[in-house]
Every structure is written in C-alpha cells, then in structure tokens.
Write an enzyme that holds these catalytic residues in place. Structure first.
Site, PDB file in Angstrom:
ATOM      1  N   GLU A 204       0.778  -1.235   0.000  1.00 57.97           N
ATOM      2  CA  GLU A 204       0.000   0.000   0.000  1.00 57.97           C
ATOM      3  C   GLU A 204       0.813   1.291   0.000  1.00 57.97           C
ATOM      4  OE1 GLU A 204      -2.944  -0.395   3.073  1.00 57.97           O
ATOM      5  OE2 GLU A 204      -4.079  -1.842   1.896  1.00 57.97           O
ATOM      6  N   GLU A 324      -5.720  -7.608  -1.645  1.00 62.02           N
ATOM      7  CA  GLU A 324      -6.509  -7.446  -0.425  1.00 62.02           C
ATOM      8  C   GLU A 324      -7.878  -6.896  -0.796  1.00 62.02           C
ATOM      9  OE1 GLU A 324      -4.896  -5.126   2.753  1.00 62.02           O
ATOM     10  OE2 GLU A 324      -2.901  -6.022   2.627  1.00 62.02           O
TER      11      GLU A 324
END
Length: 508
Positions: A204, A324
């Site tokens: 991320e 995810e």
C-alpha cells in the site's frame, strides 16, 4: 485508505481448540484440490505471465484464489492464531475451504537477530516443530507445509517494522538499501522452492508516493523496478507483484489501489513476463469513498474498478491480482459491494483461469475493520463471508511432496447412535470425527454386530456387509473433514433390539 485499524496486534492467551463449523461448505472445492495430484493439473513449477494471464511452467493458465494470514508483520513476529491452533491444522483448513494460495505479510523486523516470535501455544503437541525457531525458520515451516498441501505462497513486504504502515518503501530507520537487501535474501532463501511463486514488494504505497513522476525519492514505479530486478538477480523464476499508489494525475483512491499510471508507465524488469499488478479494494467498514454514495451504486462499481486497475486486465496489458479486499459485511452497502466485486472478478465456472486473481483479507478474525473468514474462536468458519467467495474459488495445485513442514497425521473416531427402534427394525446414525492434525481426504468405518442385523438402506455413505461385519465408506461429498470437524451418515436395518457395536475408523 485509512488503515490504522486494520492490524490488531494483541497477544492472546492460548485457547481451547473448538470444533470447526462450516467444513462441509466447500467440499467440492476440496475435491478439486485433491485432484491436483494428477499430472495435467495446472500450477506445477514456477509461473510467468503472458498478456493478462498467469501461466504455470507448462504454459497452462492458473488462478490465484487465496487468503491473507497476517502476523509476521506485527510484534508477534509470526502468523496469528498459533496461540490457539497448530499451524498445520490451519493450513489444512484453508485447503479444505477451497483456498489455493496464502499471502504472508511480514516486516523487516523478522530479519533482525534479536527478533523472537511469541504467542505460540506448544501444549498438547501443538506447533511442536516450531519450538526454538526464529521467525524466518517458522516461515520455512509454513511454506513447506503449504506446498505439501498443494497451496502456493506469496510473501508480502508489508511494513518496514512492526510499528505500522509506511507511505513510501523506506523510512529513516529502514532505508531502501535494507529493503532491497532483505528482499534479495528472501528470494535467495526460497530459490528452487516453487511453493513461493513471488514477492509483493511493498504494501500500500500512498501519498506522497507517485507513479511515473520521475522523482527517485517518491516514484514507486521506479523503486519497484529497482527492487524487482534485485529479486530476479538471485531468483529469476519469481513473479514480482507490484501494488498501485493512492493518487495519480490528481485522482485518489485506496492506498495501493490506484494503478491508473501503469498503462502509460509500465514496470519494466530485466526478466520479461514477471510483473503482476496488484490492487487493494475495500468497503465502508474500512473507510468511506465517494462511489459508495453514488445514486447508481452498486451499478457504478465496474466502471470504478475499470478506471483504477481493471483496464490492465481488460486491455490484455498484464495480470491483475486483488491482493486485499474485505469487509465486516455489517452494512447493506458492504454486502452489495462484495457481491458486485465477486461478480467483477469473474466466476471460475464461466471463465476458468482467464480471470482476475485474488487473496481475501483476511483469514484472521482479529482484523479490526474487516474481521476474517475465521470467527473469534480461531476455528469456526464465517460461512456467510466464505460463501460470497464460492464462485471465484479455484482448484488447488500439485503438492510439492516432502518438506520440512511435515509431521501431520490423519486420524478419525466414530460413534454409533440408535435414533429409533421399533422391534422389527431400527435407524442409526454414525458420526465420524477428525481426531488427527491434518484434513481427512476420505474415511472408512467398520463394525461387527453381535446379532443378525442386516442393513436395508444407507445414506451419506456406501457399504458392504458380509455376515455380521459391515464396512461403510464416505460418499463423494463428505469425505473431506477438517481438523476437529465431523461428518455423519445414517442407515436403516433389521431386526431391532441389538446392542451397540464397537466401531473402528480409518483415515484413507
């Protein structure tokens, strides 16, 4: 995009292993996994890419359909839940539910000599072969056992250290040189072990990380090229998973979920056909986004996903793996979001492996803003959440055979209960319980009556009877039983009034 709640770190006292619920919800998927032993089953060896597809060593397309199991990136320095369960039983349960890949987040702390994994229960023989091992050695055990079960592993450099996420791939305490050195170390460690199919370079990236801006200090695309080439220099067989950023050309999205720049500025590595782009996508239980309040929601969502990352797949530029996605499913909005996303990812029954790949967040129940596939007892399956994923699950992969993670045993017990007896006949039920440390693939129950009883009919099993001796074998749909779980069958017979026989159960 706000992720501070995602990782629950608490050290939990050892809990009793509770019976598993929901083991029978994915028996078809487990049957598919068992079939992976055949020579023509996709997934063998190392993988590469071609256009939008991921291909195995024989050139057959494969679909990653997996689960995130976090913990190595936290101050426990090991996957969570080992305070309750044996690691082998967890991996067996993942397989029994139809997941074929495990994403293992870690932080660079696990490479430090003073790091000691904690919160592992060794009582009653649980996790016995993990005693005295450091984090990397425990990771070796998990990788080896997953490979034996026909699962693949993706290693995810989640954080520079256990304290939290970082916007960039480096911090003052963990410079880029350390990040790359540790990536190279992992790549070398698992060279020749095709269970590990690749590495997710950094989790991320977000503002001020950019894509294609040309600033060496903040351009994530350039950093991914440097790290990816370093990994491939020691293990050229690995896939390189590259997440997006938060903002591109003034358009913001989820952390790691914005791949709008990858079409114009692709990641180019020295070894071709190794890049898989990775997006993250979440629901309102993580944070609000403007598309959730659009009056056309959820019909607007395919357009949103196309814009941020789906175009890479649809234009045959590269494979896309949704590394995810998750939700508590507490709100109607979140339920509609997950149903729409599952449809967008393309059902396996319709598209085979010509699909998006994915790993759901998470296996763990202790993810603060999503929860997990397991409930808080670390054993019972959230069958509603797992059920949403049924259409996009895919077959398992060939087992790697032997490995250092072995040592599990298959075993079962059986109990016999007369449910009704009217003299001239009777009905009985038999419950088979998995009493071992690995998933039952099939089972057989035998007994001998002391009288003249004969079976008239049997359900949920097949049988043979010779004189007073009976052998019952599972049906196709209930042979797979997860650790601690159970299956049952019943029958009618005559005459009634007989004594309960002694049963033997054999795992097959």
């Amino acid at each position: 995009m706000f992720r501070s709640l995602r990782r629950a770190l608490g050290v939990v006292a050892a809990a009793l292993l509770l019976p598993l619920a929901g083991v029978h919800t994915a028996q078809a998927a487990d049957s598919a996994s068992t079939a992976s032993a055949s020579a023509d089953t996709p997934g063998a060896g190392y993988w590469h890419t071609s256009g939008r597809q991921i291909l195995d060593a024989a050139g057959q397309p494969v679909r990653i359909a997996g689960i995130n199991w976090f913990g190595f990136e936290t101050a426990n320095y090991v996957v969570h839940g080992l305070w309750s369960r044996d690691y082998k039983s967890m991996i067996d349960q993942m397989k029994s539910l139809g997941y074929n890949t495990i994403r293992l987040p870690y932080s660079d702390d696990i490479f430090k000599s003073g790091t000691v994994p904690n919160s592992i229960d060794f009582s009653s023989g649980k996790n016995a072969d993990l005693q005295g091992l450091n984090s990397l050695q425990i990771m070796d055990k998990l990788v080896a056992y997953a490979g034996q079960d026909g699962l693949k592993v993706i290693l995810d450099r989640h954080r520079p250290d256990a304290s939290g996420q970082s916007a960039l791939w480096y911090t003052a305490a963990v410079p880029e040189s350390t990040w790359i050195a540790n990536l190279r170390s992992l790549a070398a460690r698992y060279a020749g072990q095709s269970t590990v199919i690749g590495i997710d370079l950094h989790n991320e990236p977000h503002d001020p990380a950019c894509w294609g801006c040309g600033d060496v200090a903040t351009d994530w695309r350039l950093a991914a090229e440097r790290a990816g080439n370093a990994v491939l220099s020691v293990n050229p067989d690995l896939l390189i998973f590259v997440e997006g950023v938060q903002t591109y050309a003034g358009v913001s999205g989820w952390w790691g979920g914005n791949l709008m720049g990858a079409g114009q500025y692709p990641v180019q590595l020295t070894v071709p056909n190794r890049v898989v782009y990775s997006a993250h996508d979440y629901a309102t239980s993580v944070a609000q986004q403007p598309w959730f309040s659009d009056p056309t929601f959820p019909a607007n969502m395919p357009g949103v996903w196309d814009k941020y990352w789906g175009y890479l797949f649809r234009q045959n530029i590269a494979p896309v793996w949704v590394g995810e996605f998750g939700t508590t499913l507490a709100s109607t909005v979140d339920q509609k979001w997950l149903a729409a996303l599952v449809s967008y990812l393309r059902p396996t029954s319709t598209y085979g492996a010509d699909t998006f790949s994915w790993t759901f967040w998470s296996w763990n129940p202790n993810s603060g803003d999503t929860g997990g596939i397991l409930k808080d007892d670390w054993a019972t399956v959230d069958t509603v959440k797992d059920g949403y994923l049924a259409s996009i699950k895919a077959a398992g992969f060939p087992s790697t055979g032997t490995g250092t993670g072995g040592g599990s045993t298959a075993a079962c017990t059986a109990t016999y209960t007369v449910t009704s007896d009217w003299g001239s006949g009777f009905n009985a039920d038999v419950t088979v319980k998995n009493s071992g440390t690995s998933t039952l693939k099939s089972w057989q129950v035998k007994w001998t009556w002391s009288g003249t009883q004969q079976i008239a009919n049997m359900w949920n099993a097949t049988y043979t009877q010779s004189g007073a001796s009976v052998t019952a074998v599972n049906a196709d749909h209930n042979g797979s039983v997860g650790v601690g779980g159970s299956a049952s069958f019943g029958f009618g017979g005559a005459p009634g009034g007989g004594s309960v026989p002694s049963l033997s159960c054999t795992a097959m």
